[in-house]
Scaffold this active site. Structure first.
Site, PDB file in Angstrom:
ATOM      1  N   TYR A 100      -7.850 -11.604   2.378  1.00 23.37           N
ATOM      2  CA  TYR A 100      -8.902 -10.603   2.172  1.00 23.37           C
ATOM      3  C   TYR A 100      -8.424  -9.610   1.132  1.00 23.37           C
ATOM      4  O   TYR A 100      -7.294  -9.126   1.196  1.00 23.37           O
ATOM      5  CB  TYR A 100      -9.182  -9.889   3.495  1.00 23.37           C
ATOM      6  N   ASP A 125      -1.550  -8.932  -3.998  1.00 17.42           N
ATOM      7  CA  ASP A 125      -2.294  -7.897  -3.287  1.00 17.42           C
ATOM      8  C   ASP A 125      -1.401  -7.401  -2.156  1.00 17.42           C
ATOM      9  O   ASP A 125      -1.287  -8.032  -1.105  1.00 17.42           O
ATOM     10  CB  ASP A 125      -3.613  -8.457  -2.752  1.00 17.42           C
ATOM     11  N   LYS A 166      -3.461   1.620   1.621  1.00 17.79           N
ATOM     12  CA  LYS A 166      -2.936   1.883   2.967  1.00 17.79           C
ATOM     13  C   LYS A 166      -1.726   2.829   2.970  1.00 17.79           C
ATOM     14  O   LYS A 166      -1.913   4.022   2.794  1.00 17.79           O
ATOM     15  CB  LYS A 166      -2.702   0.558   3.689  1.00 17.79           C
TER      16      LYS A 166
HETATM   17  C1  LIG Z   1      -7.189  -3.475   3.522  1.00 18.70           C
HETATM   18  C2  LIG Z   1      -7.013  -4.415   2.423  1.00 18.70           C
HETATM   19  C3  LIG Z   1      -7.788  -4.352   1.247  1.00 18.70           C
HETATM   20  C4  LIG Z   1      -8.949  -3.421   1.101  1.00 18.70           C
HETATM   21  O1  LIG Z   1      -8.598  -2.077   1.142  1.00 18.70           O
HETATM   22  P1  LIG Z   1      -9.737  -0.991   1.458  1.00 18.70           P
HETATM   23  O2  LIG Z   1      -9.019   0.310   1.321  1.00 18.70           O
HETATM   24  O3  LIG Z   1     -10.223  -1.289   2.842  1.00 18.70           O
HETATM   25  O4  LIG Z   1     -10.809  -1.168   0.456  1.00 18.70           O
HETATM   26  C5  LIG Z   1      -7.471  -5.197   0.211  1.00 18.70           C
HETATM   27  N1  LIG Z   1      -6.458  -6.071   0.313  1.00 18.70           N
HETATM   28  C6  LIG Z   1      -5.705  -6.178   1.422  1.00 18.70           C
HETATM   29  C7  LIG Z   1      -4.587  -7.155   1.466  1.00 18.70           C
HETATM   30  C8  LIG Z   1      -5.974  -5.366   2.525  1.00 18.70           C
HETATM   31  O5  LIG Z   1      -5.242  -5.505   3.632  1.00 18.70           O
END
Ligand SMILES: *Cc1c(COP(=O)(O)O)cnc(C)c1O
Length: 430
Positions: A144, A239, A267
Site C-alpha cells: 500500500y 516506500d 509516520k
Molecule cells: C501509511 C502509508 C502510506 C500512506 O501514508 P498516509 O500518511 O496515510 O497518506 C504510504 N505508504 C506506506 C508504506 C504506508 O504505510
C-alpha cells in the site's frame, strides 16, 4: 467493559461522516463490531471515552515510536507554539530536519517535505516519470502506498480489509500504466523487465511490507530488483513511510544494505503530526520545482509544529541502544506469544522487523508472500482481536495491518499483554 459512550458517538458520527470514520480501517469492518472513540493517550496507554484503558499496539498507525505524549516531543511543540503555528515560508528547523534525514539515510541527498505519505508517494512517482520520460510504474501485490489513484491496484491496508483493492473513480488509463507483480518473486521481476523494462519509469516497493500485515522482503529478491532497475534505467523507490525510523534508524534500506534512487517517508518522521517526505539522488531531486520542471508544492509543507515533533522524535531514536532495546523487547513479546499459541494448539506464527511485527493465524512458519497472508485464518484473528480488546489490549482492527511497539512499552505492559493473549488464544477454541 462498557462501551456505551463509544457506541453513542459512533451512531452520531455516522450521520455526519461517511461510515462514521475519517479513514476506512478505523471502522472495525475487518473484525466486526463498532469502533472505539478515544479520549486520550499517555505513554503506551490509550483511554477511550468510556474510561476503559488499553495497551496500544497501533501507535496512531506507526508514528508514535516514543509512545503518547513523550516529554521531548511535547516540549518541542510547546516551544514552537510560543512562536506561532506556521508562516508559509522557510524556517531553520525544516533545514535541520532535512539534514537529519540525509544523515540517517545516506541514499537521500536532498529531501522535500510534504504533509502525508500519500503525497510523498504520489510526488515521487511523478518525479520518476518526469525524470525518465517513461510512464509505466511497477508495484507489488499487497503493498500500500497511500490512496494515490494509479497505485490503488491490488493495494494492501484498508483496501484489503474492505475487499476492494481496485477503487471506482480511478480511470482505467491510470491503472493500465501500473503493473502489479507478486511480492518476493524473483522470476516475476525478470519476466517484467524482459518484456517492459524500457517503458518502466520506476518500481515502488515497501522493502518491509506493513500493509498486508508485516512481511519483510527476501534479501536476494530485493538485490535482484536493484540490479534490474539499474540495467533498464528504471528508478527504484523504497516506500519507507512505515519502515523508515521504525525497523532501524536508517530504515529498511540500512537493514538490506541496498540504496534506492528515491525514498518516501511519513509516520515516524512527523512524530504524530502530519508530515511526509520524499528524497533521494541529487540529480533526480533537482528535477523538482523550482529547480526543475516537475511540479510539486504544498501550503502546509514543512509546517513548524509538525517539523518540531518530527525532529524531537528523530533525536530520541538516535540515542545509543534505542533500537536494540526496542527490537529485543518486540522479539521477546513475540516469542512468548508463539509459546502461548502453541500451548493452546492454535496455528500461529509471527514476523518481526525492528519495532514492527505481524501476527499470523497460520500453520506456516515463514510468511513471505501475499498468498500466504491471505490464507491465514481471519476468523481466528477476529476472535483474538476482540478477546484482546476485552482484556485491555488494543491491536489494529484488521488482520492485514502490522503492529507497533513503542519505547513506552515496559515490563508491566508486556506482562498485561501476555496475560490477555493467553485468554485470547483460549477464546479461539471456544
Ligand atoms: C501509511 C502509508 C502510506 C500512506 O501514508 P498516509 O500518511 O496515510 O497518506 C504510504 N505508504 C506506506 C508504506 C504506508 O504505510
Amino acid at each position: 467493559m462498557s462501551r456505551t459512550k463509544s457506541a453513542q458517538w459512533y451512531a452520531r458520527a455516522c450521520e455526519s461522516i461517511p461510515g462514521g470514520v475519517n479513514s476506512p480501517v478505523r471502522a472495525f469492518r475487518g473484525v466486526g463490531g463498532e469502533p472505539l472513540f478515544f479520549a486520550s493517550g499517555d505513554g503506551a496507554w490509550l483511554t477511550d471515552v468510556d474510561g476503559n484503558r488499553y495497551v496500544d499496539y497501533v501507535g496512531a498507525w506507526g508514528p508514535l515510536i516514543l509512545g503518547h505524549r513523550h516529554p521531548a516531543v511535547i516540549e518541542a511543540l510547546e516551544r514552537q507554539l510560543e512562536k506561532g503555528l506556521g508562516y508559509g515560508a522557510s524556517t531553520e528547523a525544516e533545514v535541520e530536519l532535512a539534514e537529519t534525514v540525509c544523515r540517517l539515510l545516506p541514499s537521500i541527498e536532498q529531501l522535500r517535505l510534504v504533509t502525508s505519505g500519500t503525497e510523498a508517494t504520489m510526488s515521487a512517482i511523478r518525479l520518476a516519470r518526469g525524470f525518465t520520460g517513461r510512464d509505466v510504474v511497477v508495484k507489488f501485490e499487497g503493498c500500500y502506498h497511500g490512496h494515490v489513484d494509479g497505485l490503488l491496484v491490488k493495494a494492501g491496508s484498508g483496501a484489503l480489509t474492505l475487499g476492494t483493492p481496485d477503487s471506482p473513480g480511478v480511470p482505467g488509463g491510470y491503472s493500465e500504466l501500473t503493473h502489479v507483480l507478486p511480492y518476493n518473486d524473483t522470476p516475476a521481476l525478470e519476466a517484467h523487465f524482459a518484456a517492459h523494462g524500457e517503458q518502466t519509469a520506476c518500481v515502488i516497493i515497501e522493502p518491509v511490507a506493513g500493509n498486508m500485515n508485516c512481511v519483510p522482503s527476501q534479501a536476494e529478491t530485493l538485490g535482484r530488483l536493484r540490479t534490474l532497475c539499474d540495467e533498464h534505467g528504471s528508478l527504484l523507490i523504497f516506500d519507507e513511510v512505515m519502515s523508515g525510523f521504525r525497523v532501524a534508524p536508517g530504515g529498511a534500506q540500512s537493514m538490506y544494505g541496498i540504496d534506492p534512487d528515491l525514498t518516501t517517508l511519513g509516520k515516524v518522521i512527523g512524530g504524530g503530526l502530519p508530515v511526509g517526505a520524499f528524497g533521494g539522488r541529487r540529480d533526480i531531486m533537482s528535477h523538482i520545482a523550482p529547480q526543475g520542471p516537475v511540479y510539486q508544492a504544498g501550503t502546509l509543507a514543512g509546517n513548524p509544529l509538525a517539523v518540531a515533533a518530527g525532529l524531537a522524535t528523530l533525536e530520541v531514536i538516535q540515542t545509543e541502544g534505542f533500537f536494540d532495546t526496542l527490537a529485543a523487547r518486540t522479539g521477546g513479546l513475540l516469542g512468548e506469544m508463539r509459546r502461548l499459541g502453541k500451548a493452546a494448539s492454535v496455528p500461529f506464527s509471527t514476523n518481526q522487523a525492528g519495532a514492527m511485527f505481524g501476527l499470523f493465524f497460520s500453520g506456516e512458519d515463514s510468511i513471505r508472500s501475499f498468498g500466504q497472508v491471505m490464507a491465514g485464518n481471519i476468523e481466528h484473528f477476529r476472535k483474538f482481536f476482540h478477546a484482546m480488546l476485552e482484556n485491555g489490549v488494543y491491536l489494529a482492527p484488521s488482520a492485514f495491518e502490522a503492529g507497533f511497539l513503542s519505547a513506552a512499552h515496559g515490563d508491566a505492559e508486556i506482562e498485561l499483554t501476555l496475560r490477555a493473549a493467553e485468554k485470547a488464544f483460549a477464546a479461539i477454541g471456544d
